[in-house]
Scaffold this motif. Structure first.
Motif, PDB file in Angstrom:
ATOM      1  N   ASN A  29       1.011  -1.283  -0.020  1.00 18.73           N
ATOM      2  CA  ASN A  29       0.087   0.293  -0.226  1.00 18.73           C
ATOM      3  C   ASN A  29       0.806   1.211   0.001  1.00 18.73           C
ATOM      4  O   ASN A  29       1.627   1.548   0.949  1.00 18.73           O
ATOM      5  N   ASP A  30       0.851   2.039  -0.924  1.00 24.68           N
ATOM      6  CA  ASP A  30       1.790   3.099  -1.289  1.00 24.68           C
ATOM      7  C   ASP A  30       1.002   4.409  -1.234  1.00 24.68           C
ATOM      8  O   ASP A  30      -0.157   4.324  -1.271  1.00 24.68           O
ATOM      9  N   SER A  31       1.678   5.674  -1.743  1.00 24.90           N
ATOM     10  CA  SER A  31       0.908   6.676  -1.761  1.00 24.90           C
ATOM     11  C   SER A  31       0.614   7.313  -3.020  1.00 24.90           C
ATOM     12  O   SER A  31       0.151   8.499  -3.089  1.00 24.90           O
ATOM     13  N   ILE A  73      -3.519   0.263  -3.492  1.00 19.97           N
ATOM     14  CA  ILE A  73      -3.774   1.268  -2.310  1.00 19.97           C
ATOM     15  C   ILE A  73      -4.878   0.761  -1.483  1.00 19.97           C
ATOM     16  O   ILE A  73      -5.907   0.090  -2.174  1.00 19.97           O
ATOM     17  N   LYS A 130      -4.376   3.008   3.843  1.00 19.93           N
ATOM     18  CA  LYS A 130      -3.815   4.207   3.601  1.00 19.93           C
ATOM     19  C   LYS A 130      -4.869   5.567   3.829  1.00 19.93           C
ATOM     20  O   LYS A 130      -4.176   6.331   4.471  1.00 19.93           O
ATOM     21  N   LEU A 171      -6.778   9.730   8.043  1.00 25.23           N
ATOM     22  CA  LEU A 171      -5.273   9.339   7.635  1.00 25.23           C
ATOM     23  C   LEU A 171      -4.467   9.580   8.657  1.00 25.23           C
ATOM     24  O   LEU A 171      -4.515   9.918   9.815  1.00 25.23           O
TER      25      LEU A 171
END
Length: 277
Positions: free
Chosen positions: A29-31, A38, A100, A228
């Motif tokens: 899971n990245d930005s 995600i 995320k 978040l």
């Protein structure tokens, strides 16, 4: 010779570990660089908000918002993975990095902001009552005195009504809103209380259309935000920009009508972004 074999074996293990780490980084899971996936937290059991259907697909206003935001972050639809975010676990999921962000009828308040940050808000909801379509006896909260009010176990909204507005209400708490809805249809209870968006979602289901109506009471203000990790101002800024674009493009209005329209939900206009500004 023996040393050479050991050295070669060690090098092979290190190379394998590095390869595995690199592969893991792509799928984590990245930005939002268009790679990997995600993971987004949503509700799985709230029609109109966040619902996992029998065929494994997801529907609801929060789902539409989450997909739009993910798209603006650089993810295609097949790169978005939804994870169930029950109310009690939302902060834990965010803090642990299991998701995320969370889009799950998540009201912004100071207590929650001690643990997580928010983007938005993206919807202003109000606590309301759902009654039978042919029942004109409940037009204000005080009318619940000597009537049966249903909500889910642990609900603060129902307690607020009983303690502050209708002390003689017969409060019944059940395991889920679906059970309350069955009771309302069968006249075992007279009203259900929670956020109007959640009530509208249930009333908009095909099998319920025309059977129920919202009382139209604004018993509280609930600003839904996207949760978040605390301190991630870069992501907060990107999500806020995505929400503004969703409103200006008309996609926000389309999502409201698609998910709540059949219940004649009189929604508030899209709220102004306040978090992170």
């Amino acid at each position: 010779m023996k040393v050479t074999k050991v050295g070669a074996a060690t090098a092979a293990v290190i190379a394998l570990a590095l390869t595995a780490t690199a592969c893991g980084g792509d799928s984590d899971n990245d930005s939002g660089d268009g790679k990997g996936k995600i993971v987004v937290g949503i509700k799985f059991d709230q029609p109109g908000i966040g619902l996992k259907t029998s065929d494994g697909t997801f529907t609801g206003f929060d789902v539409d918002v989450a997909k739009y935001v993910a798209k603006e972050l650089g993810y295609d639809a097949d790169q978005v993975e939804f994870k169930q975010a029950i109310s009690a676990e939302r902060e834990n999921l965010i803090q642990a990095g299991d998701v995320k962000f969370v889009v799950a009828s998540y009201s912004i308040n100071d207590k929650r902001k001690e643990k997580v940050d928010f983007a938005g808000p993206y919807l202003l909801a109000h606590q309301d009552l759902l009654v039978r379509a042919d029942d004109n006896s409940i037009t204000k909260a005080e009318d619940l005195n000597n009537k049966k009010l249903c909500s889910v176990t642990g609900s603060t909204s129902a307690q607020n009504v009983k303690e502050k507005l209708a002390p003689k209400a017969d409060l019944q708490t059940l395991g889920g809103y679906s059970e309350c809805l069955t009771g309302l249809e069968n006249k075992a209870v007279d009203a259900i209380t929670t956020d109007d968006s959640i009530l509208a979602g249930f009333a908009s289901q095909k099998e319920h259309q025309g059977k129920f109506k919202l009382a139209g009471l604004n018993l509280s203000d609930e600003n839904y935000g996207i949760g978040l990790k605390k301190g991630d101002t870069e992501l907060q800024t990107k999500i806020n920009a995505a929400l503004k674009k969703m409103v200006s493009s008309g996609d926000w209005d389309k999502a409201v009508q698609a998910n709540f329209g059949p219940a004649n939900y009189k929604n508030e206009p899209a709220p102004q972004i306040t978090e992170g500004s």
